[in-house]
Design a protein around this motif. Sequence first.
Motif, short mmCIF file in Angstrom:
data_model
loop_
_atom_site.label_atom_id
_atom_site.label_comp_id
_atom_site.label_asym_id
_atom_site.label_seq_id
_atom_site.Cartn_x
_atom_site.Cartn_y
_atom_site.Cartn_z
N ALA A 1 4.46 -5.76 -10.96
CA ALA A 1 5.24 -4.88 -11.83
C ALA A 1 5.54 -5.56 -13.17
N GLY A 2 5.80 -6.87 -13.14
CA GLY A 2 6.07 -7.61 -14.38
C GLY A 2 4.85 -7.69 -15.27
N TYR B 1 0.83 -1.20 0.00
CA TYR B 1 0.00 0.00 0.00
C TYR B 1 0.87 1.25 0.00
N ILE B 2 1.88 1.26 0.85
CA ILE B 2 2.78 2.42 0.89
C ILE B 2 3.52 2.56 -0.44
N GLY B 3 3.98 1.45 -1.00
CA GLY B 3 4.66 1.49 -2.30
C GLY B 3 3.77 2.03 -3.40
N GLU C 1 8.63 -12.25 2.77
CA GLU C 1 9.39 -12.52 1.54
C GLU C 1 8.46 -12.85 0.39
N ASP C 2 7.35 -13.51 0.68
CA ASP C 2 6.38 -13.83 -0.37
C ASP C 2 5.78 -12.55 -0.96
N TRP C 3 5.59 -11.52 -0.13
CA TRP C 3 5.01 -10.27 -0.62
C TRP C 3 5.96 -9.54 -1.56
N ARG C 4 7.26 -9.74 -1.40
CA ARG C 4 8.19 -9.14 -2.36
C ARG C 4 7.94 -9.73 -3.75
N THR D 1 4.55 2.06 -11.15
CA THR D 1 4.40 0.73 -10.57
C THR D 1 5.75 0.16 -10.20
N LEU D 2 6.74 0.39 -11.03
CA LEU D 2 8.10 -0.08 -10.75
C LEU D 2 8.64 0.58 -9.48
#
Length: 194
Positions: free
Chosen positions: A159-160, A71-73, A149-152, A121-122
């Motif tokens: 983004a992809g 959300y912050i990203g 780590e899964d959320w990364r 988005t990137l």
Amino acid sequence: MIAVLIAACEIGFWVLLAAGLACRYLLRMPRVGLALLLCEPLLEVVLLAVTALDLKNGAEPNWTHGLAALYIGYTVGHGHRTVKWLDGHAAHRLAGAPRPQGPPRYGLARARHETRVWLGTLLGAAVATALLQIAVWYVGDASRTTSLEDWRLIAWRAAGIHALVALTYWIWPKKTPAGAPEAERAADGEKVSR
């Protein structure tokens, strides 16, 4: 608790945005409106601080912490564009400003536009990844940080997918219709014959 805070931040974003635009254009108080709009990033700071405190107090890292980072990203990557778009429409509807120009619809101009949106988005994925990595280091227990780590991966998968969508505008650009106005055809990069 974090899920409720994310919902509160999202609601707060729209409330501050509506209040800021109302002050700017309906109440003719542009400085107050600007001050309200500038408070928007404080919501993300609060969310970040509460998420960090939650982890510090021993909360098990879970999907809500990952969603907070995404959300912050997203807000960092797309928040400014959203506020600017809504401000232009509010100025048009409430203050008689000219109608804001929409994104290009055809050709390479549309491809460039979609690439700029993808760059947001990137940026959002990079911010979310950084926040998640800091959270992993902060927790310091590899057995407890698997969900973070899964959320990364989720951030970079989004983004992809967005990159593939943006790429399609370069590979298969939409042609300007023959009956389109000359200004639109020229804006989309096509030669206009007279």
